[in-house]
Design a protein around this motif. Sequence first.
Motif, mmCIF file in Angstrom:
data_model
loop_
_atom_site.group_PDB
_atom_site.id
_atom_site.type_symbol
_atom_site.label_atom_id
_atom_site.label_comp_id
_atom_site.label_asym_id
_atom_site.label_seq_id
_atom_site.Cartn_x
_atom_site.Cartn_y
_atom_site.Cartn_z
ATOM 1 N N THR A 185 0.834 -1.199 0.000
ATOM 2 C CA THR A 185 0.000 0.000 0.000
ATOM 3 C C THR A 185 0.872 1.254 0.000
ATOM 4 N N VAL A 186 0.536 2.208 -0.844
ATOM 5 C CA VAL A 186 1.266 3.471 -0.873
ATOM 6 C C VAL A 186 0.829 4.323 0.313
ATOM 7 N N VAL A 187 1.809 4.801 1.065
ATOM 8 C CA VAL A 187 1.559 5.658 2.223
ATOM 9 C C VAL A 187 1.863 7.099 1.835
ATOM 10 N N VAL A 188 0.912 7.984 2.094
ATOM 11 C CA VAL A 188 1.076 9.400 1.780
ATOM 12 C C VAL A 188 1.356 10.163 3.074
ATOM 13 N N ALA A 243 10.880 5.822 -1.270
ATOM 14 C CA ALA A 243 10.241 7.050 -0.825
ATOM 15 C C ALA A 243 10.445 8.128 -1.878
ATOM 16 N N VAL A 244 9.353 8.781 -2.255
ATOM 17 C CA VAL A 244 9.375 9.804 -3.305
ATOM 18 C C VAL A 244 8.882 11.112 -2.710
ATOM 19 N N LYS A 301 0.709 5.818 -9.334
ATOM 20 C CA LYS A 301 0.716 4.660 -10.226
ATOM 21 C C LYS A 301 2.135 4.183 -10.506
ATOM 22 N N GLU A 302 3.045 5.121 -10.712
ATOM 23 C CA GLU A 302 4.429 4.734 -10.992
ATOM 24 C C GLU A 302 5.105 4.168 -9.738
ATOM 25 N N LEU A 303 4.726 4.693 -8.583
ATOM 26 C CA LEU A 303 5.260 4.148 -7.338
ATOM 27 C C LEU A 303 4.749 2.727 -7.126
ATOM 28 N N GLU A 304 3.482 2.506 -7.433
ATOM 29 C CA GLU A 304 2.904 1.164 -7.297
ATOM 30 C C GLU A 304 3.532 0.184 -8.288
#
Length: 261
Positions: free
Chosen positions: A18-21, A134-135, A246-249
């Motif tokens: 899961t992407v964390v913001v 991390a981005v 999307k690119e991170l996923e």
Amino acid sequence: MLLEEMTWEEVNRLDRSTVVVAPFGAMEQHSLHLPLETDALIAGELSRRLDAACDGKLLVLPAQWLGFSTHHMDFSGTITASASTYIAMAKEILDSIAQAGFQKLLLLNSHGGNAAILEVALAEFQPKHPAARAVLVSYWNVAAPELQRLRESPLGGMGHACELETSLILAINSKLVRAAKMAPDGMGPRSRFLYQDMLVGGSVSMWWNPAETSQHGGDGDPTSASAEKGERFFAAIVSRLAEVVKELESGAFGKPRQMSA
């Protein structure tokens, strides 16, 4: 998914892909017409809208209201962390998430003064968690071409408490904007090597004090701001942020593949 509304058990059941913001804002002066919480409000709203655009599948942390705002300390109400404190705070937020097993993090920045400090925090975090990705993104940069097309103010009109930030706050809650006090500010001549406004960067950097470069803390022209324009700004920014997600996923920010012999 908002972390503050969940139980630890619900978080524990989440897929660790899961992407964390992690939204980062500030508590600082925003001229005479915007509230001190402007950057944190924008960071939180962007994160919630981004989660909705991604079908509610992101894990959104509470917006961090404390920022690196030493250049605004001449204005009452501004609260700042030192550089070392801010780096430690940001890194430990990320460390906590990584320790729970989450490996895809999007640092969403809404305050210009945070950008360089968050890059240092990221540089310290990443070697400690090599499996994580991390981005860091500042919202005005990620959608700069779209925002340029939507803006009405001339070059120099977007900087601080400007057309962009004022429109976004009007879209969030128009009652927070003191419309009668909106006025252009801080739009004097600048060296061609310095940034011209939020969307047009410079080739050199310097520390600046709004108390010396403005009449009342602003930088830009908020007079063309509107809630309707704020909605268009939000839509453009969220659309671009969704592409980053999307690119991170997909792993596009992963380690480069080794070249075959």
